[in-house]
Motif scaffolding. Structure first.
Motif: not given
Ligand code: UD1
Length: 372
Positions: A18-20, A47-49, A53, A105-106, A215
Motif C-alpha cells: 500500500a501507499r505508505p 493492495q493499492h492499485y 495510490m 503495518d498493512v 482511518r
Molecule cells: C491501507 C492500510 C492502512 C494505510 C493505508 C494508506 C491496511 C489494513 N490498511 O488502508 O494501514 O494507512 O492503506 O493509504 O492494510 N482504493 C482505491 N484504490 C486503491 C486502493 C484502495 O480506490 O488503489 C479504495 C477501495 O475502495 C478500498 C478502499 O480504498 O476498498 C480502502 O483501501 P484499503 O487498501 O482496503 O485500505 P486503506 O484505507 O487504503
C-alpha cells in the motif's frame, strides 16, 4: 548462511502493498542495488492499485517495476489477506529467497510474513515495534503478529525496541536503524519543492494548511466524519485548508453529501513529490496518517494528529506532533493551542537520511551469524 562462504548474492524478496510502503522501500532497494552482496527482488501485492495510490509513487521514487505484481486489489480484511497469502506462496517457492523483507503495518505486511515463515524463510520487518496499544486498529493487529514471527526487527525509534523487549523478543534480533521514510524525504525534498503544484494551486506565497484523513475510525462512521469536517471548516475560516482525499474517504463524503466549506479545498490523491511539496510549504498539517506524523517532525512543520493515540510517540516527545483527538472540541482546542504556542521540535536519532545503510549493515550481520 555466512556471507563469506556464499558465492551467490543474498536474494531478498522486498514486499510492497500500500501507499505508505513505497517510500520505505525505495531507499532500501537503491542501497541494495548498489551493493554486490544483495539481489533485491520487488514483489508488489497490488493492495493499492490505482495509479494515484501506487503507479505514481513508483515513478516519483524511481523504483524499479516489480518483478511480481500479485494484483490482489481491494476486499474485506479476510478476503484481501487470504488472497495475498494464496498468491505470494508460489512466488516464494519459485524465487527461493534468502529472506522476505516486509515494511510497515498493512495487510500485505502480515500476509507475506506469514507465508515466508511457514516456508521457513527468514522474515525481516522494517518499522518493527511500533505500538498504539489500540487493538481496534487493523494496523495494530498486523504489527503485533508480524513482529511475533519476524527474525530480524529493524526499528525506527527507541519505543520500538522497548515494546519488542517487553513482548519477549530477543535483544540481538532488534536493531535501531532509524527511519527509511525520512531517507526518502531527504533524498527528494529539493526536487519536490520544484514540482510546481503550489504555483498551480495559487499557493506560492500564501499561508495554508494541509489535511489528510483515511482511518476507518475517523471516516467510516458518518457522524464522526461530519464532526471532523465541521471542525476543519471552522479552521479553514482563518487558514485555507487543502485536502487530498483518499479513495476510502472520498466514497464516504460522497455518500453523506457533505458540502464542504469554500476554504476547505478537496483535491484528488497526490503523488509523492506533489504531496511533499505542499507539506514542506504548509504552515500546519492535520492528519490521521502514521507516516505524515514522522514527515512533519522531520520537516519541523507543526502537526495536529486527529487521533487519541499514536504508535510513534517520538513525534510527540521530540517532534512537532500534538495529539488533537477526534472530536470537534478537542481539534479546535489543539488548533488554538498550536497557534498560541507553535511546537518547535527536534529531529529524532537516526532520522538523518542514512537509515538504508544501517539496514544493510544489520542484514549482513544477521546473515553472517545465521546458522544455516
Ligand atoms: C491501507 C492500510 C492502512 C494505510 C493505508 C494508506 C491496511 C489494513 N490498511 O488502508 O494501514 O494507512 O492503506 O493509504 O492494510 N482504493 C482505491 N484504490 C486503491 C486502493 C484502495 O480506490 O488503489 C479504495 C477501495 O475502495 C478500498 C478502499 O480504498 O476498498 C480502502 O483501501 P484499503 O487498501 O482496503 O485500505 P486503506 O484505507 O487504503
Amino acid at each position: 548462511m555466512r556471507l563469506s562462504t556464499i558465492t551467490m548474492q543474498t536474494k531478498i524478496l522486498c514486499v510492497s502493498g500500500a501507499r505508505p510502503n513505497f517510500m520505505k522501500l525505495a531507499p532500501l532497494i537503491r542501497e541494495m542495488q548498489d551493493d554486490p552482496a544483495f539481489n533485491p527482488v520487488l514483489v508488489h501485492t497490488g493492495q493499492h492499485y490505482d495509479d494515484r495510490m501506487a503507479g505514481q509513487f513508483f515513478r516519483d521514487l524511481k523504483m524499479p517495476p516489480p518483478a511480481h505484481n500479485l494484483e490482489v486489489g481491494s476486499g474485506s480484511h479476510a478476503q484481501q489477506t487470504a488472497e495475498i497469502i494464496k498468491r505470494f506462496e508460489p512466488v516464494v517457492l519459485s524465487e527461493q529467497p534468502h529472506a522476505v523483507l516486509v515494511v510497515g503495518d498493512v495487510n500485505s505486511t502480515v500476509a507475506c510474513a506469514l507465508v515466508a515463515k511457514k516456508l521457513q524463510v527468514p522474515v525481516v520487518h522494517v518499522e518493527a515495534g511500533l505500538r498504539s496499544f489500540d487493538r481496534s486498529m487493523p494496523e495494530e493487529i498486523n504489527r503485533v503478529l508480524t513482529d511475533a514471527i519476524s527474525d530480524l526487527l529493524l526499528v525506527t525509534e527507541e519505543s520500538g525496541r522497548r515494546n519488542l523487549l517487553a513482548e519477549g523478543i530477543a535483544p540481538q534480533r532488534i536493531h535501531l536503524v532509524g527511519n527509511l521514510m525520512i531517507d526518502s524525504l531527504r533524498f527528494n525534498v529539493e526536487t519536490a519543492r520544484q514540482s510546481g503544484i503550489d504555483v498551480r494551486l495559487g499557493l506560492s506565497d500564501r499561508r495554508f494548511g494541509l489535511v489528510t484523513l483515511h482511518r476507518p475510525a475517523n471516516v467510516d462512521d458518518p457522524d464522526q466524519l461530519r464532526g471532523i469536517l465541521g471542525a476543519l471548516a471552522e479552521i479553514a475560516k482563518s487558514c485555507p485548508l487543502y485536502f487530498p482525499v483518499h479513495p476510502r474517504t472520498r466514497a464516504r463524503i460522497e455518500s453523506m453529501q457533505f458540502s464542504t466549506a469554500a476554504a476547505l479545498t478537496l483535491l484528488e490523491p497526490l503523488g509523492y513529490l506533489d504531496f511533499l511539496c505542499l507539506m514542506s510549504r504548509s504552515s500546519i498539517v492535520l492528519t490521521d496518517s502514521g507516516g505524515i506524523q514522522e514527515e512533519t517532525t522531520a520537516l519541523g512543520i507543526p502537526c495536529l494528529t486527529l487521533r487519541t493515540n499514536t504508535e510513534r510517540p517520538v513525534t510527540v516527545e521530540e517532534g512537532t506532533n500534538i495529539l488533537a483527538g477526534t472530536t470537534p472540541a478537542s481539534i479546535l482546542k489543539a488548533w488554538d493551542q498550536m497557534n498560541a504556542d507553535p511546537k518547535i521540535g527536534r529531529i529524532p536519532r537516526y532520522w538523518d537520511g542514512a537509515a538504508a545503510g544501517r539496514c544493510l549493515a544489520a542484514l549482513k550481520e544477521f546473515f553472517a551469524n545465521s546458522p544455516n
